[in-house]
Scaffold this motif. Structure first.
Motif, PDB file in Angstrom:
ATOM      1  N   SER A   1     -17.888   6.311 -19.005  1.00 34.74           N
ATOM      2  CA  SER A   1     -16.705   5.871 -18.256  1.00 34.74           C
ATOM      3  C   SER A   1     -17.080   5.613 -16.793  1.00 34.74           C
ATOM      4  CB  SER A   1     -15.598   6.928 -18.311  1.00 34.74           C
ATOM      5  OG  SER A   1     -15.201   7.176 -19.661  1.00 34.74           O
ATOM      6  N   THR A   2     -16.527   4.525 -16.250  1.00 32.47           N
ATOM      7  CA  THR A   2     -16.687   4.178 -14.834  1.00 32.47           C
ATOM      8  C   THR A   2     -15.386   3.563 -14.336  1.00 32.47           C
ATOM      9  OG1 THR A   2     -17.520   1.971 -15.366  1.00 32.47           O
ATOM     10  CG2 THR A   2     -19.166   3.711 -15.054  1.00 32.47           C
ATOM     11  N   PRO A   3     -15.137   3.560 -13.026  1.00 35.00           N
ATOM     12  CA  PRO A   3     -13.971   2.822 -12.512  1.00 35.00           C
ATOM     13  C   PRO A   3     -14.168   1.326 -12.713  1.00 35.00           C
ATOM     14  CG  PRO A   3     -15.311   3.672 -10.711  1.00 35.00           C
ATOM     15  CD  PRO A   3     -15.851   4.277 -11.957  1.00 35.00           C
ATOM     16  N   ALA A   4     -13.077   0.633 -12.944  1.00 33.03           N
ATOM     17  CA  ALA A   4     -13.173  -0.811 -13.201  1.00 33.03           C
ATOM     18  C   ALA A   4     -13.560  -1.592 -11.954  1.00 33.03           C
ATOM     19  CB  ALA A   4     -11.842  -1.326 -13.753  1.00 33.03           C
TER      20      ALA A   4
ATOM     21  N   TYR B   1     -20.091  10.639 -18.658  1.00 29.06           N
ATOM     22  CA  TYR B   1     -20.228  10.427 -20.102  1.00 29.06           C
ATOM     23  C   TYR B   1     -19.907  11.720 -20.842  1.00 29.06           C
ATOM     24  CZ  TYR B   1     -24.696  12.877 -19.754  1.00 29.06           C
ATOM     25  OH  TYR B   1     -25.668  13.824 -19.543  1.00 29.06           O
ATOM     26  N   THR B   2     -19.528  11.563 -22.098  1.00 27.56           N
ATOM     27  CA  THR B   2     -19.293  12.690 -23.020  1.00 27.56           C
ATOM     28  C   THR B   2     -20.116  12.459 -24.276  1.00 27.56           C
ATOM     29  OG1 THR B   2     -17.368  11.588 -23.985  1.00 27.56           O
ATOM     30  CG2 THR B   2     -16.957  13.118 -22.162  1.00 27.56           C
ATOM     31  N   SER B   3     -20.698  13.554 -24.772  1.00 30.23           N
ATOM     32  CA  SER B   3     -21.556  13.458 -25.953  1.00 30.23           C
ATOM     33  C   SER B   3     -21.412  14.737 -26.774  1.00 30.23           C
ATOM     34  CB  SER B   3     -23.015  13.267 -25.536  1.00 30.23           C
ATOM     35  OG  SER B   3     -23.861  13.263 -26.667  1.00 30.23           O
TER      36      SER B   3
ATOM     37  N   PRO C   1     -21.792   3.345 -25.171  1.00 31.83           N
ATOM     38  CA  PRO C   1     -22.791   3.913 -24.263  1.00 31.83           C
ATOM     39  C   PRO C   1     -22.861   3.220 -22.902  1.00 31.83           C
ATOM     40  CG  PRO C   1     -23.876   2.490 -25.832  1.00 31.83           C
ATOM     41  CD  PRO C   1     -22.418   2.479 -26.183  1.00 31.83           C
ATOM     42  N   THR C   2     -22.059   2.177 -22.670  1.00 31.43           N
ATOM     43  CA  THR C   2     -22.120   1.440 -21.401  1.00 31.43           C
ATOM     44  C   THR C   2     -20.719   1.283 -20.815  1.00 31.43           C
ATOM     45  OG1 THR C   2     -21.932  -0.707 -22.494  1.00 31.43           O
ATOM     46  CG2 THR C   2     -24.177   0.162 -22.135  1.00 31.43           C
TER      47      THR C   2
END
Length: 252
Positions: free
Chosen positions: A34-37, A53-55, A139-140
């Protein structure tokens, strides 16, 4: 009786393998990045490109993070940062010496910071995380960075200088002009209310004395005319006594 039992066991094994094969991709495809748009910054700022990220798997030495950049004008993405057990910042290109690793794999953070951003840094930044066996899913994630020129800031010292060199002289000039407008009015009023002795004497010489002289001449001639009752006698007297005539004229 033994053969049916072997057939049932074979069937159960087939079903188990089928279920494992069906659900196996779901078990390994659980990573999410996850990132800000969007992200906005001014020229010269330090910007943090946030990525989390979560895994389902704990981070290991095989976990990798890659950051790529695609210019605003378009083109192919270019990988400029890589992390695998340690950070590998770019050695050349426009980001040389300006990338700082801000990540923490144990907390699921893969962020970086970009120092002294410029207008040429406008574009799309992609964060990609791999954590085997979680290599599928999402993943991106992408961030669109917009850098604008920095607005000039006004400090208190600048305001003080402006007041000292612009407003203060303007105020002084305004007071001087007001004083010059008021002082002539006072002087004119004083000149009307007070006259010097010289001005009074001149006024009496040129204003009152000629009138008095005229009055004396008029009275002299009036007395002379009252004595003479007839014009003929007046002309006769002029012919007979020129001395008297001169005396009379001099009196008038």
């Amino acid at each position: 009786m033994r053969r049916p039992r072997q057939g049932n066991t074979s069937l159960n094994v087939v079903l188990l393998l089928y279920l494992i094969g069906f659900f196996a991709p779901c078990l390994v495809s659980s990573i999410t990045v996850s990132t800000p748009a969007e992200l906005h910054a001014s020229k010269g700022d330090t910007v943090t490109l946030s990525c989390t990220y979560t895994s389902t798997s704990r981070p290991t030495s095989k976990m990798t993070v890659d950051w790529s950049y695609r210019p605003q004008s378009g083109g192919l993405p270019m990988t400029f940062f890589h992390f695998s057990s340690r950070a590998f910042p770019p050695l050349d290109g426009q980001f040389t010496g300006r990338i700082r690793w801000q990540g923490s794999p144990a907390r699921g953070v893969a962020s970086i910071s970009l120092v002294n951003v410029t207008l040429t840094d406008n574009g799309t930044y992609t964060c990609s995380v791999r954590n085997p066996p979680d290599v599928h899913g999402s993943p991106t994630s992408q961030i669109v960075l917009t850098v604008t020129p920095k607005m000039p800031s006004i400090r208190f010292s600048d305001v003080a200088v402006l007041l000292a060199f612009v407003l203060l002289p303007s105020a002084i000039i305004t007071l001087i002009l007001i004083g010059r407008m008021l002082c002539p009015m006072k002087q004119r009023n004083q000149s009307k209310a007070y006259r010097s002795p010289i001005e009074v004497t001149e006024g009496e010489e040129y204003g009152n004395h000629p009138l008095q002289a005229k009055e004396k001449r008029a009275s002299c001639c009036g007395l002379y005319l009252t004595v003479l009752e007839d014009e003929d006698e007046y002309y006769n007297l002029k012919k007979k006594s020129p001395v008297d005539e001169g005396y009379a004229e001099s009196q008038c």
